[in-house]
Design an enzyme around this catalytic site. Sequence first.
Site: not given
Length: 356
Positions: A142, A188, A220, A244, A248
């Site tokens: 970000y 990852k 994943d 992020d 959620d």
Amino acid sequence: MKSYNIALIKGDGIGPEVIDEAKKVLDAVSQVYNFKIKYEEYLMGGCAYDAYKNPLPEITIQGCLKADAILFGAIGGSKWDNLPRELRPESGLLRLRKELEVFANIRPAIVFEELLEASTLKPEVIADTDLVIIRELISGIYFGKPRGKDQNHGYNTMAYTKKEIERIAKIGFQFAANRRKKLCSVDKANVLEVSQLWREVVTDVSKEYPEIELTHQYIDNASMQLIKDPRQFDVILTGNLFGDILSDEAGMLTGSIGLLPSASIGEKVALYEPIHGSAPDIAGMGIANPIAAILSASMLLKYTLKETQAAEAINQAVSKVLKKGCRTQDIAHFGAEKICSTSQMGDLITECLERG
Ligand code: NAD
């Protein structure tokens, strides 16, 4: 008697309604456990723009920096949607996080037994889930440079320095040390070099915490495991982008956004806030669920003020009230015996504290 200073930022929409209830509960628990809290109120968001033409006035920054901790409600609303980006309520919050250098975002996902039915997942999958996601908040993709876009090409950079990984990893291990002593680092590393460094540094830091069981999962797989078997997790440590999304996803385990607290911590003052927004659709109606704000106050007591018994008393009081079947409207479909307003919910939690 111990005395603490809390900066209160109520904000916009339902922010003031839920923060008033959190303050009510804090006042009650401080009497039970014999400490004193002094509050200073500051404006941020749309209300600050209305008063100062600035969503984060200097007086708010200075007030927050000298407080022991900050309790914040929510900001935003359509009234301010057409302002230039830097004057919008959300810019105030982003700038405050930057001023405070809060690099770690802590989001617990606790499934209340009484609200098992509120989740879209099967009760037998989510029962007894109690995990916390620690997300790096001020670096990663970000913020990485270079970034840009033209008609044919868009790009961002996911970059972490060793120092940035070390400091968030230490927070992760410290949290795990005070919980069930399991830390799962999510990356990852099979594809991304930045994740390979992440994994190496986290593994290095783990040598300082031999009592913590460290595992690694690819993002994943982790997002699949989180809904397949959430009980396997204690502390999840991850970067900004993966965190992020995962936080959620974890939020949905619990059923309502009105139940979820969070903390953002760094080198300076920590910021505690419910994860929900200002909910303009229900603002002023007295029906917002104050539990996320009340549990944010509990996190503040536990992590910053180290008033752990008082924090636990709040958590127990919330459970007791839910057990009695008291519900705000957002969770009314699940075992409700009595529908409560925002302030009634605050009163009931307070009463349970006093008797506790
Ligand atoms: P939201 O979280 O405000 O609301 C989403 C839905 O959840 C709404 O239907 C709302 O009524 C409901 N809801 C939220 N909190 C609730 C509670 N405590 N009790 C009962 N129901 C609750 O998200 P949104 O509608 O996307 O955004 C509204 C405004 O909030 C926007 O201006 C947005 O920018 C802002 N926002 C602020 C923050 C923050 O202050 N940290 C976070 C997210 C969104």
